[in-house]
Design an enzyme around this catalytic site. Structure first.
Site, short mmCIF file in Angstrom:
data_model
loop_
_atom_site.label_atom_id
_atom_site.label_comp_id
_atom_site.label_asym_id
_atom_site.label_seq_id
_atom_site.Cartn_x
_atom_site.Cartn_y
_atom_site.Cartn_z
N GLY A 16 72.87 14.24 20.84
CA GLY A 16 73.40 15.61 21.20
C GLY A 16 74.46 16.10 20.12
N TYR A 164 72.29 17.12 38.35
CA TYR A 164 72.94 16.48 37.25
C TYR A 164 73.96 15.57 37.52
CZ TYR A 164 76.63 16.93 33.65
OH TYR A 164 77.65 16.54 32.75
#
Length: 284
Positions: A16, A164
Site C-alpha cells: 500500500g 471493514y
C-alpha cells in the site's frame, strides 16, 4: 550501523505504498537508511515513490490473489532476506463485491492478501536475524462482529463498515497468531492502529467521506506523515519482543477500551488462521 541510518543494511517491504501513510512510511524508512521494496496497485504512483526513495517497485492488486503470488515471487527473487514486512495495504469499499477468488473484497484486500503474502515470504523473513511483521489495523476493530461462518456476507445484509471493522479485527488476530506460531527470537508480529489519518483511503465510501475527511482535521486527525510514524516506530523499536502479538493504539499496547474484546481470543485467532489458510490454498 550509524545513529543517522539505524535501518542501514535492512530490507523492508511496504505494501500500500503508492499513497497515504504507506508512501509516508516509505519516505521515513528511506531516510533511516532502509532498502525498500514498495508494493502498490497504481503503476505510476508506485514507481514514482520508488524512484524518490530508491526502492524496488512491485505492482500488485490485492483484489487478485494471483497478483499476490506473483508479487511474492518477484520479491523473493530480488531479496533473499527480508527484515521487515509492513502489511499496510487496505481499503474500504462502498458495496458488496466478490473477487475472482470468491471472497468479499474488503476481507480479501485487508486480511487474506496480506496473510498470503506473509506466508509466501516466510522463507525470506527466516533469513533475517530478527524479522518483524507489522500489520496496519484500525480502532474500528472495536466495533467488529467477526462471524467465521459468514465472513463474505452471503447470509447477512452487506454493510461496508461492518466488513471493514471485521477485517481490522482479523489483522489483530493474525498478528497475535503469527506471534504464537513463531520463535520470538527470530520473528515478531505486531498490529498497529496509526490514528485517524486524512488520506484518499476509502474515497468511494460515504462513511469515509462523512467521518474520515477534512472535518476530522479540526478535531485532531493527522496527515499521512503523522499516521506513518507509529508504523515506522514498530519497525525500528529496539525491543520488538515487548510488543510481540500485541495491538498498538499508535504507540500504546491495548487489551481493553478502544479494542474489541475478542482481540485476545486465542481460539478465534487459531480458527481464523486455519480458515484463512484454507481460503488462500495453503496448509493450516
Amino acid at each position: 550501523m550509524s545513529s543517522e541510518a539505524p535501518m542501514a543494511g535492512q530490507t523492508v517491504v511496504v505494501t500500500g505504498a503508492s499513497a497515504g501513510i504507506g508512501a509516508a512510511a516509505a519516505r521515513q524508512l528511506a531516510a533511516l537508511g532502509a532498502q525498500l521494496v514498495l508494493v502498490g496497485r497504481n503503476v505510476e504512483r508506485t514507481k514514482a515513490i520508488a524512484a524518490e526513495t530508491g526502492a524496488l517497485p512491485v505492482i500488485a492488486d490485492f483484489a487478485r490473489l494471483a497478483d499476490v503470488r506473483r508479487a511474492a515471487g518477484e520479491i523473493a527473487d530480488a531479496c533473499p532476506r527480508l527484515d521487515v514486512l509492513l502489511n499496510n495495504a487496505g481499503g474500504l469499499f462502498p458495496g458488496p463485491t466478490t473477487t475472482e477468488d470468491g471472497n468479499e473484497l474488503t476481507f480479501q484486500v485487508n486480511h487474506l492478501a496480506p496473510f498470503l503474502l506473509t506466508a509466501l515470504l516466510a522463507p525470506q523473513l527466516a533469513e533475517a536475524p530478527r524479522a518483524r511483521v507489522v500489520v496496519t489495523s484500525s480502532v474500528t476493530n472495536a466495533f467488529a462482529r467477526l462471524d467465521l461462518a459468514d465472513l463474505h456476507f452471503t447470509r447477512r445484509r452487506y454493510q461496508s463498515f461492518a466488513a471493514y471493522s471485521a477485517s481490522k479485527l482479523a489483522n489483530i488476530l493474525f498478528a497475535r497468531e503469527l506471534a504464537r506460531r513463531s520463535d520470538p527470537a527470530r520473528l515478531t508480529a505486531t498490529a498497529v492502529h496509526p490514528g485517524v489519518v486524512v488520506t484518499s483511503f476509502g474515497r468511494d465510501s460515504w462513511f469515509v467521506r462523512t467521518f474520515y475527511s477534512w472535518p476530522l482535521l479540526a478535531i485532531g486527525a493527522r496527515l499521512p506523515p503523522g499516521g506513518a510514524r507509529p508504523l515506522v516506530a514498530a519497525t525500528t523499536r529496539p525491543d520488538p519482543e515487548a510488543v510481540n502479538g500485541a495491538y498498538l493504539h499508535r504507540y500504546t499496547s491495548l487489551r481493553r477500551g478502544l479494542v474489541s474484546g475478542r482481540a485476545t481470543d486465542d481460539a478465534l485467532a487459531r480458527e481464523l488462521w486455519e480458515y484463512s489458510a484454507t481460503r488462500v490454498g495453503l496448509p493450516g
